[in-house]
Scaffold this motif. Structure first.
Motif, PDB file in Angstrom:
ATOM      1  N   VAL A  29       3.710   6.695 -10.834  1.00  0.00           N
ATOM      2  CA  VAL A  29       2.852   7.841 -10.545  1.00  0.00           C
ATOM      3  C   VAL A  29       1.519   7.372  -9.967  1.00  0.00           C
ATOM      4  O   VAL A  29       1.013   7.938  -8.990  1.00  0.00           O
ATOM      5  CB  VAL A  29       2.635   8.699 -11.805  1.00  0.00           C
ATOM      6  CG1 VAL A  29       1.480   9.680 -11.622  1.00  0.00           C
ATOM      7  CG2 VAL A  29       3.913   9.461 -12.143  1.00  0.00           C
ATOM      8  N   LEU A  30       0.951   6.324 -10.537  1.00  0.00           N
ATOM      9  CA  LEU A  30      -0.319   5.800 -10.038  1.00  0.00           C
ATOM     10  C   LEU A  30      -0.152   5.257  -8.620  1.00  0.00           C
ATOM     11  O   LEU A  30      -1.009   5.477  -7.751  1.00  0.00           O
ATOM     12  CB  LEU A  30      -0.831   4.710 -10.972  1.00  0.00           C
ATOM     13  CG  LEU A  30      -2.253   4.202 -10.715  1.00  0.00           C
ATOM     14  CD1 LEU A  30      -3.272   5.335 -10.818  1.00  0.00           C
ATOM     15  CD2 LEU A  30      -2.609   3.093 -11.692  1.00  0.00           C
ATOM     16  N   ARG A  31       0.966   4.558  -8.361  1.00  0.00           N
ATOM     17  CA  ARG A  31       1.236   4.043  -7.018  1.00  0.00           C
ATOM     18  C   ARG A  31       1.398   5.187  -6.018  1.00  0.00           C
ATOM     19  O   ARG A  31       0.874   5.141  -4.902  1.00  0.00           O
ATOM     20  CB  ARG A  31       2.501   3.189  -7.024  1.00  0.00           C
ATOM     21  CG  ARG A  31       2.334   1.799  -7.573  1.00  0.00           C
ATOM     22  CD  ARG A  31       1.510   0.934  -6.624  1.00  0.00           C
ATOM     23  NE  ARG A  31       1.527  -0.448  -7.047  1.00  0.00           N
ATOM     24  CZ  ARG A  31       1.956  -1.462  -6.300  1.00  0.00           C
ATOM     25  NH1 ARG A  31       2.403  -1.240  -5.072  1.00  0.00           N
ATOM     26  NH2 ARG A  31       1.917  -2.692  -6.751  1.00  0.00           N
ATOM     27  N   ALA A  32       2.144   6.208  -6.426  1.00  0.00           N
ATOM     28  CA  ALA A  32       2.361   7.339  -5.534  1.00  0.00           C
ATOM     29  C   ALA A  32       1.055   8.052  -5.227  1.00  0.00           C
ATOM     30  O   ALA A  32       0.770   8.390  -4.073  1.00  0.00           O
ATOM     31  CB  ALA A  32       3.362   8.310  -6.161  1.00  0.00           C
ATOM     32  N   ALA A  33       0.242   8.278  -6.259  1.00  0.00           N
ATOM     33  CA  ALA A  33      -1.043   8.955  -6.052  1.00  0.00           C
ATOM     34  C   ALA A  33      -1.937   8.145  -5.116  1.00  0.00           C
ATOM     35  O   ALA A  33      -2.634   8.705  -4.256  1.00  0.00           O
ATOM     36  CB  ALA A  33      -1.732   9.185  -7.391  1.00  0.00           C
ATOM     37  N   ALA A  44       0.824  -1.211   0.000  1.00  0.00           N
ATOM     38  CA  ALA A  44       0.000   0.000   0.000  1.00  0.00           C
ATOM     39  C   ALA A  44       0.856   1.258   0.000  1.00  0.00           C
ATOM     40  O   ALA A  44       0.542   2.237  -0.688  1.00  0.00           O
ATOM     41  CB  ALA A  44      -0.935  -0.002   1.212  1.00  0.00           C
ATOM     42  N   LEU A  45       1.949   1.251   0.768  1.00  0.00           N
ATOM     43  CA  LEU A  45       2.814   2.426   0.827  1.00  0.00           C
ATOM     44  C   LEU A  45       3.643   2.584  -0.441  1.00  0.00           C
ATOM     45  O   LEU A  45       3.980   3.694  -0.843  1.00  0.00           O
ATOM     46  CB  LEU A  45       3.739   2.352   2.045  1.00  0.00           C
ATOM     47  CG  LEU A  45       3.076   2.376   3.421  1.00  0.00           C
ATOM     48  CD1 LEU A  45       4.131   2.305   4.527  1.00  0.00           C
ATOM     49  CD2 LEU A  45       2.199   3.605   3.599  1.00  0.00           C
ATOM     50  N   GLY A  46       4.010   1.473  -1.055  1.00  0.00           N
ATOM     51  CA  GLY A  46       4.793   1.525  -2.288  1.00  0.00           C
ATOM     52  C   GLY A  46       6.277   1.687  -2.068  1.00  0.00           C
ATOM     53  O   GLY A  46       7.073   1.324  -2.928  1.00  0.00           O
ATOM     54  N   ALA A  47       6.691   2.207  -0.930  1.00  0.00           N
ATOM     55  CA  ALA A  47       8.107   2.393  -0.617  1.00  0.00           C
ATOM     56  C   ALA A  47       8.269   2.607   0.879  1.00  0.00           C
ATOM     57  O   ALA A  47       7.477   3.317   1.499  1.00  0.00           O
ATOM     58  CB  ALA A  47       8.691   3.585  -1.375  1.00  0.00           C
ATOM     59  N   VAL A  48       9.294   1.988   1.446  1.00  0.00           N
ATOM     60  CA  VAL A  48       9.678   2.199   2.839  1.00  0.00           C
ATOM     61  C   VAL A  48      11.136   2.620   2.820  1.00  0.00           C
ATOM     62  O   VAL A  48      11.999   1.851   2.390  1.00  0.00           O
ATOM     63  CB  VAL A  48       9.490   0.925   3.688  1.00  0.00           C
ATOM     64  CG1 VAL A  48      10.013   1.143   5.108  1.00  0.00           C
ATOM     65  CG2 VAL A  48       8.022   0.500   3.713  1.00  0.00           C
ATOM     66  N   GLN A  49      11.414   3.849   3.250  1.00  0.00           N
ATOM     67  CA  GLN A  49      12.764   4.389   3.123  1.00  0.00           C
ATOM     68  C   GLN A  49      13.725   3.723   4.096  1.00  0.00           C
ATOM     69  O   GLN A  49      13.416   3.521   5.266  1.00  0.00           O
ATOM     70  CB  GLN A  49      12.761   5.897   3.345  1.00  0.00           C
ATOM     71  CG  GLN A  49      14.108   6.553   3.051  1.00  0.00           C
ATOM     72  CD  GLN A  49      14.065   8.063   3.177  1.00  0.00           C
ATOM     73  OE1 GLN A  49      13.004   8.660   3.304  1.00  0.00           O
ATOM     74  NE2 GLN A  49      15.222   8.693   3.132  1.00  0.00           N
ATOM     75  N   LEU A  50      14.923   3.411   3.597  1.00  0.00           N
ATOM     76  CA  LEU A  50      15.996   2.841   4.403  1.00  0.00           C
ATOM     77  C   LEU A  50      16.927   3.948   4.885  1.00  0.00           C
ATOM     78  O   LEU A  50      17.175   4.917   4.160  1.00  0.00           O
ATOM     79  CB  LEU A  50      16.802   1.837   3.572  1.00  0.00           C
ATOM     80  CG  LEU A  50      16.054   0.581   3.107  1.00  0.00           C
ATOM     81  CD1 LEU A  50      16.717   0.004   1.871  1.00  0.00           C
ATOM     82  CD2 LEU A  50      16.019  -0.459   4.219  1.00  0.00           C
ATOM     83  N   ASP A  51      17.445   3.779   6.088  1.00  0.00           N
ATOM     84  CA  ASP A  51      18.442   4.716   6.569  1.00  0.00           C
ATOM     85  C   ASP A  51      19.261   4.044   7.655  1.00  0.00           C
ATOM     86  O   ASP A  51      18.755   3.207   8.405  1.00  0.00           O
ATOM     87  CB  ASP A  51      17.814   6.000   7.114  1.00  0.00           C
ATOM     88  CG  ASP A  51      18.849   7.085   7.327  1.00  0.00           C
ATOM     89  OD1 ASP A  51      19.179   7.780   6.347  1.00  0.00           O
ATOM     90  OD2 ASP A  51      19.340   7.232   8.462  1.00  0.00           O
ATOM     91  N   ALA A  52      20.543   4.436   7.732  1.00  0.00           N
ATOM     92  CA  ALA A  52      21.472   3.777   8.646  1.00  0.00           C
ATOM     93  C   ALA A  52      21.368   4.266  10.082  1.00  0.00           C
ATOM     94  O   ALA A  52      21.904   3.628  10.990  1.00  0.00           O
ATOM     95  CB  ALA A  52      22.901   3.969   8.145  1.00  0.00           C
TER      96      ALA A  52
END
Length: 418
Positions: free
Chosen positions: A232-236, A47-55
């Motif tokens: 774009v569709l996923r982000a929207a 649903a989110l389409g992306a989960v940001q990674l960070d150290a």
């Protein structure tokens, strides 16, 4: 909905837009009644389409927090299993380095192709080949024979002499001092390698065909325009209602291309044009989006997709996220690692947090209320959420410091919560 114009543009109040955005980010539904499982997390990443990674790990690695904010205390190893065992998510450049649902891999191949042909990467390859003939091919061959491998596993990591610089060591990308790291990152961005797992936070690289499931690799490569249209569709959908800039920022897409793809999706009926009260730019609405009250309570990391785009966060919540990790300590207003506290449909406070594993304590050096919020109510709700967070992180106590106008009331509420 408040209504629509004669040309089909949907009219929304600011409150309706806020409700739609929270629901699209999966913050408008109750947390699972039982212990969250792999299926919950898989659906959330989809649903989110992306989960940001960070150290940054002063509290917990950033990519674990969005799942906690939405699902509650899920087993953290589920996210690693999802990506590196089940292969239903994969690492690539989404919103910066991210975990993406694996079905989006074909939609980012145009990005891989662009990088593979980019003049900067071509120049790097030429330079490495001139200085270390055959090195890039040797790295790829070694991974094919021995993979998955981290930089430290390579027979020759090709360390480079460090060059004096006026910048602090901690602010530099350390892989600049290793042709091995440059090679691995370049081959990864070009789609030749993929991340098969992690050792701590160190990436383990393998051949893409040994990481991405064969049924996904078998999907024909879309054109650049089709790949962008899918993103774009996923982000929207993940934003609910958004401007061109909001949508472009979600997967870091070019603005001109994003505008063109949005226009095509509106013409196809996949998105609706919208106007939100108080927004200076036109917006785009997911047809499935419906405003409804949101009884949320969540801690939002600086890397949470709800607040990625600062101007959007200010438009929706009147809240500008704090990001002072690289600010000198004496110049920080709120603290090193500051999370927003979402209560209902408003971000009502921010807290500086640190996990002290040796003392088994969740430290709260600072707590700050947003203007106009009922401090006592917010402190009680925040204390409950911090107690739950401490339990998820296997910490025994919550210790609230002195900084911030919410600190004293939060200490009292924390003592009452025991």
């Amino acid at each position: 909905m408040r209504g629509s114009t004669s040309d089909g543009e949907v009219i929304l109040s600011a409150g309706q837009a806020r409700q739609i955005a929270l629901a699209a980010q999966q913050l408008g539904r109750p947390r699972p009644a039982g212990r969250p499982h792999l299926g919950h997390l898989r659906r959330l990443v989809g649903a989110l389409g992306a989960v940001q990674l960070d150290a940054v790990s002063v509290l917990v690695r950033a990519h674990y927090l969005p799942g906690y904010a939405r699902l509650g205390p899920y087993p953290r190893d589920l996210l690693d299993r999802l990506a590196y065992q089940r292969r239903t998510a994969f690492e690539y450049l989404g919103h910066a380095a991210s975990l993406l649902p694996v079905e989006l891999q074909p939609a980012v191949r145009w990005r891989m192709a662009r990088y593979a042909g980019h003049r900067d990467w071509l120049r790097v390859q030429e330079r490495i080949e001139r200085e270390r003939p055959g090195y890039l091919a040797a790295v790829e061959a070694e991974i094919a024979a021995r993979g998955p491998l981290a930089l430290s596993d390579l027979s020759d990591p090709a360390r480079r002499e460090r060059v004096p610089t006026r910048y602090a060591e901690s602010t530099l990308l350390w892989y600049r001092w290793s042709d091995g790291k440059t090679a691995l990152e370049g081959l990864f961005r070009a789609g030749r390698l993929a991340v098969a797992g992690r050792r701590g936070f160190e990436r383990l690289y393998d051949l893409t065909e040994r990481v991405i499931p064969p049924e996904v690799l078998a999907v024909p490569t879309p054109s650049e325009q089709d790949g962008q249209r899918e993103l774009v569709l996923r982000a929207a959908g993940a934003l609910g209602v958004a401007t061109v800039k909001d949508v472009a920022d979600y997967f870091r897409l070019p603005s001109v291309a994003t505008r063109a793809r949005l226009r095509e999706l509106v013409e196809a009926g996949a998105l609706l044009p919208a106007r939100v009260a108080g927004w200076s730019e036109p917006a785009y609405l997911s047809p499935q989006a419906k405003p409804a009250p949101v009884p949320a309570r969540a801690l939002l990391s600086p890397f949470d997709s709800l607040i990625w785009e600062r101007a959007r966060s200010e438009r929706l919540f009147g809240f500008r996220p704090s990001f002072e990790l690289y600010v000198k300590p004496e110049q920080r207003r709120y603290g090193y690692y500051v999370l927003g506290f979402l209560l209902g449909e408003a971000i009502v406070a921010r807290v500086d947090l640190k996990a002290d594993q040796q003392r088994r304590a969740l430290l709260v050096p600072g707590a700050f209320a947003e203007p106009g919020v009922p401090v006592r109510t917010v402190a009680g709700e925040l204390a409950t959420e911090l107690r739950a967070l401490a339990g998820w992180l296997e910490l025994d106590t919550v210790e609230v410091g002195e900084r911030g106008d919410l600190a004293r009331e939060l200490r009292r509420a924390s003592r009452r919560n025991g």
